[in-house]
Design a protein around this motif. Sequence first.
Motif, PDB file in Angstrom:
ATOM      1  N   ALA A  44       0.832  -1.206   0.000  1.00 27.01           N
ATOM      2  CA  ALA A  44       0.000   0.000   0.000  1.00 27.01           C
ATOM      3  C   ALA A  44       0.868   1.258   0.000  1.00 27.01           C
ATOM      4  CB  ALA A  44      -0.926   0.003   1.214  1.00 27.01           C
ATOM      5  N   ALA A  45       2.018   1.186   0.681  1.00 26.28           N
ATOM      6  CA  ALA A  45       2.931   2.326   0.699  1.00 26.28           C
ATOM      7  C   ALA A  45       3.486   2.589  -0.701  1.00 26.28           C
ATOM      8  CB  ALA A  45       4.070   2.074   1.679  1.00 26.28           C
ATOM      9  N   ALA A 102       6.767   5.933   6.602  1.00 31.61           N
ATOM     10  CA  ALA A 102       5.838   7.055   6.745  1.00 31.61           C
ATOM     11  C   ALA A 102       4.558   6.819   5.952  1.00 31.61           C
ATOM     12  CB  ALA A 102       6.513   8.350   6.300  1.00 31.61           C
ATOM     13  N   LEU A 103       4.694   6.300   4.739  1.00 32.84           N
ATOM     14  CA  LEU A 103       3.520   6.060   3.906  1.00 32.84           C
ATOM     15  C   LEU A 103       2.710   4.862   4.393  1.00 32.84           C
ATOM     16  CD1 LEU A 103       4.877   6.750   0.310  1.00 32.84           C
ATOM     17  CD2 LEU A 103       3.473   8.225   1.743  1.00 32.84           C
ATOM     18  N   ALA A 104       3.367   3.896   5.024  1.00 33.69           N
ATOM     19  CA  ALA A 104       2.642   2.751   5.573  1.00 33.69           C
ATOM     20  C   ALA A 104       1.787   3.173   6.758  1.00 33.69           C
ATOM     21  CB  ALA A 104       3.619   1.649   5.982  1.00 33.69           C
ATOM     22  N   GLY A 105       2.310   4.073   7.585  1.00 34.44           N
ATOM     23  CA  GLY A 105       1.552   4.565   8.732  1.00 34.44           C
ATOM     24  C   GLY A 105       1.833   3.772   9.998  1.00 34.44           C
ATOM     25  N   ASP A 107      -0.061   2.832  12.529  1.00 36.12           N
ATOM     26  CA  ASP A 107      -1.000   1.778  12.919  1.00 36.12           C
ATOM     27  C   ASP A 107      -0.720   0.474  12.174  1.00 36.12           C
ATOM     28  OD1 ASP A 107      -2.227   3.492  14.648  1.00 36.12           O
ATOM     29  OD2 ASP A 107      -3.911   3.976  13.332  1.00 36.12           O
ATOM     30  N   LEU A 108      -0.475   0.573  10.870  1.00 37.68           N
ATOM     31  CA  LEU A 108      -0.200  -0.621  10.088  1.00 37.68           C
ATOM     32  C   LEU A 108       1.125  -1.257  10.503  1.00 37.68           C
ATOM     33  CD1 LEU A 108      -0.975  -2.564   7.848  1.00 37.68           C
ATOM     34  CD2 LEU A 108       0.151  -1.025   6.203  1.00 37.68           C
TER      35      LEU A 108
END
Length: 218
Positions: A44-45, A102-105, A107-108
Amino acid sequence: MAKTNLELSDADRAALTAAVEAAEAGHAGEIVPFAAGASDAYEAASWRGATIGGVSASLLAAALWYGSGSWGVPAVWIALPAALGALLGLWLVRVIPAWRRALAGEDLLEREVRQRAVEAFLAEEVFRTRDRTGILIFLSLFERRVVILADRGIHEVVTQEEWDGIAHELASGIGAGRAVPALLRAIERCGELLRERRPATRGDDVNELADGVRVTES
């Protein structure tokens, strides 16, 4: 995808094995260090990076075209920057771990590392001790996160909050590029805590889980 791997010399492996042996003395706990390169691929990132790159390149191209009016076929001018920007965005995500994180986040990252720790606990059969006294020290290096999971016999005498404190210090060491020294210290601290709480031992107590560190890329 860029990964951070735990590179261990023979001396490092010997030191970690000796640290586990020393930390297990005087109590029934069995410590299993496990280092994974990453807990997930975080595709997803990659898509987010490609989208950001494509949109950013398109906006830049539009601004340049509007300002100069000197570019050629409008359709090509719209499509080409978007495609090149998406490729650049995808490449940056793959080569810059911090950007991928950073793009993954948060929480993930947290969810995937904890899930991978549970999988390692089962795969390494940390639960296969007579009195359920196994402890997994799980390092996920790409995410710079650590999870310590203790089986029932240990959980009865040591709280998860205490393990989380050791895990936090070890994660800080990974982030500072001192993974091996930080892991050695974490193993030592686990031993100190277990000797203080003294999970019950038996007269015929034996070493039930191998003392060496386990290392995998994923």
